[in-house]
Write an enzyme that holds these catalytic residues in place. Structure first.
Site, PDB file in Angstrom:
ATOM      1  N   GLY B  91       0.859  -1.161   0.037  1.00  0.00           N
ATOM      2  CA  GLY B  91       0.039  -0.059   0.098  1.00  0.00           C
ATOM      3  C   GLY B  91       0.811   1.270  -0.107  1.00  0.00           C
ATOM      4  N   SER B 123       5.889  -5.412  -1.151  1.00  0.00           N
ATOM      5  CA  SER B 123       6.005  -4.061  -1.487  1.00  0.00           C
ATOM      6  C   SER B 123       6.296  -2.989  -0.394  1.00  0.00           C
ATOM      7  CB  SER B 123       4.413  -3.574  -2.173  1.00  0.00           C
ATOM      8  OG  SER B 123       4.398  -2.264  -2.754  1.00  0.00           O
ATOM      9  N   ALA B 124       5.196  -2.256   0.072  1.00  0.00           N
ATOM     10  CA  ALA B 124       5.537  -1.374   1.541  1.00  0.00           C
ATOM     11  C   ALA B 124       6.021  -2.339   2.543  1.00  0.00           C
ATOM     12  CB  ALA B 124       4.492  -0.553   1.689  1.00  0.00           C
ATOM     13  N   HIS B 160       8.875  -3.236  -6.933  1.00  0.00           N
ATOM     14  CA  HIS B 160       8.208  -2.889  -8.079  1.00  0.00           C
ATOM     15  C   HIS B 160       9.493  -2.211  -8.972  1.00  0.00           C
ATOM     16  CE1 HIS B 160       4.378  -3.568  -6.479  1.00  0.00           C
ATOM     17  NE2 HIS B 160       4.508  -2.773  -5.422  1.00  0.00           N
ATOM     18  N   GLU B 195       9.131  -7.102  -9.979  1.00  0.00           N
ATOM     19  CA  GLU B 195       7.993  -7.718  -9.637  1.00  0.00           C
ATOM     20  C   GLU B 195       7.933  -9.172 -10.067  1.00  0.00           C
ATOM     21  OE1 GLU B 195       4.760  -5.730 -11.541  1.00  0.00           O
ATOM     22  OE2 GLU B 195       4.764  -3.869 -10.270  1.00  0.00           O
TER      23      GLU B 195
END
Lengths: 237, 237
Positions: B91, B123-124, B160, B195
């Site tokens: 997020g 991700s985050a 990413h 990714e």
């Protein structure tokens, strides 16, 4: 409110030289300024202040304006207060904003802008005119003491705005998704300003110029486009 | 140093369901955990904690693991300290990090990670494992009290990761340019994790898995690639 702003998405468009696409507008904006104070603090590509200044100076030499690097002034605050024009170039918004705070230049910049001295920003230099820098695209490579920016306009700016690429297979957020996330936590309007387009703000009148419409993001609304022919006065509240 | 980390660039790859490409690895990573604590604070798309939790829960239901949302615990710190496994979803990195500071979860998270409890991030949720979050791609939509992150690994992570597009006419910085700018102001190594690829860190052993090499950015060096067959132990210093 007095102000005289040229707020550009980018300094450079593809296939063109530095500020070349904006040349006439820069000359017009700074018509009454012989000397312009340059703020190099955004340091694109990690360039030194002097490298960046020398790069920008070439353009201003060509249009017959004297560019003064604020980093070369013994008293930056007074140099800014007596400026006839100000240009803040792009680079990293966090680096720029932190340097403005560290050098105690936020209030002097607000004051000189509110006196109607012509200010031009490109990219990060435009971003800092908004309420906050929280719609920058840049990496947070330094930690500024606040995200609050100059507030010369009440909205936020997203320079280099890019539309989602329908062919993309990348799963990172689109620009639109990011700005919508911003609006879950913040209430000010965001303007997605595409490369080549710019705002002119003269006191309480705002105009969009350049080839593209601007994308407007407001809390609780779907984003929408406003063209340069339409009224944008709602942006100044 | 004890640690048991699965550090994924993304939760989802193009054309595939949530965590689907990682399913076997998630099962393996959490083989000894019946109950996994989910940290929903990154709030992708501004989703509520509960919405995000319910979304992630479907995947864990399917692999027969009980997911517990940390936002539903009356004592988050103790809930974390007694966790058998932790998953922090993606997020917005700033929103996530600020929530961890606001809820005083930084130290408990560090402690539980250092006890070797399996932690997975996407991700985050991966970004916060690094030294700082200063190589996030996210917009700074909230202001955290620091950019310092968990430091479960000594390097920084850029999830990413995207290679420059040679056909692009966009003048905004490429990811590579941004990370190089980071290295003008910071000294830690940055890993550009594409990714579909992920790190497994078991104590002092780190392995890259997935289809892509990782791009390594070090101060004073040109960026370079390391494949999953090569030794990455230098990343753990």
């Amino acid at each position: 409110m007095n102000r005289n702003l040229l707020i550009a998405s980018t300094s450079t468009i593809h296939g063109s030289g530095y500020l070349e696409y904006l040349k006439d507008k820069v000359e017009e904006h700074f018509a009454d300024a012989n000397q312009i104070v340059f703020v190099p603090f955004a340091r694109p590509g990690g360039a030194s202040h002097e490298e960046y200044f020398q790069f920008a100076k070439k353009f201003f030499d060509n249009i017959g304006k004297e560019l003064v690097g604020i980093h070369n002034l013994s008293d930056m605050v007074n140099g800014l207060r007596s400026a006839e024009g100000i240009f803040t170039g792009g680079g990293n918004t966090f680096v720029l904003l932190k340097a403005l705070y560290d050098n105690k230049l936020i209030k002097p910049l607000r004051d000189v802008i509110a006196r109607g001295i012509p200010y031009m920003g490109t990219s990060a230099g435009s971003n800092i005119l908004g309420a906050t820098v929280q719609t920058t695209n840049d990496m947070p490579i330094v930690y500024p003491p606040s995200f609050e920016a100059l507030g010369a306009v009440p909205f936020n700016i997203n320079p280099h705005y890019q539309d989602p690429d329908p062919a993309s297979q990348h799963m990172g957020e689109t620009r639109e998704t990011r700005i919508k996330e911003f609006l879950h936590f913040n209430s000010q309007v965001v303007t997605g300003l595409r490369e080549g387009s710019f705002f002119k703000v003269a006191d309480d009148v705002i105009a969009l110029q350049g080839p593209f419409s601007v994308r407007i993001f407001e809390p609780g609304k779907e984003p929408y486009e406003v063209s340069s022919e339409e009224d944008l006065s709602f942006l100044l509240g």
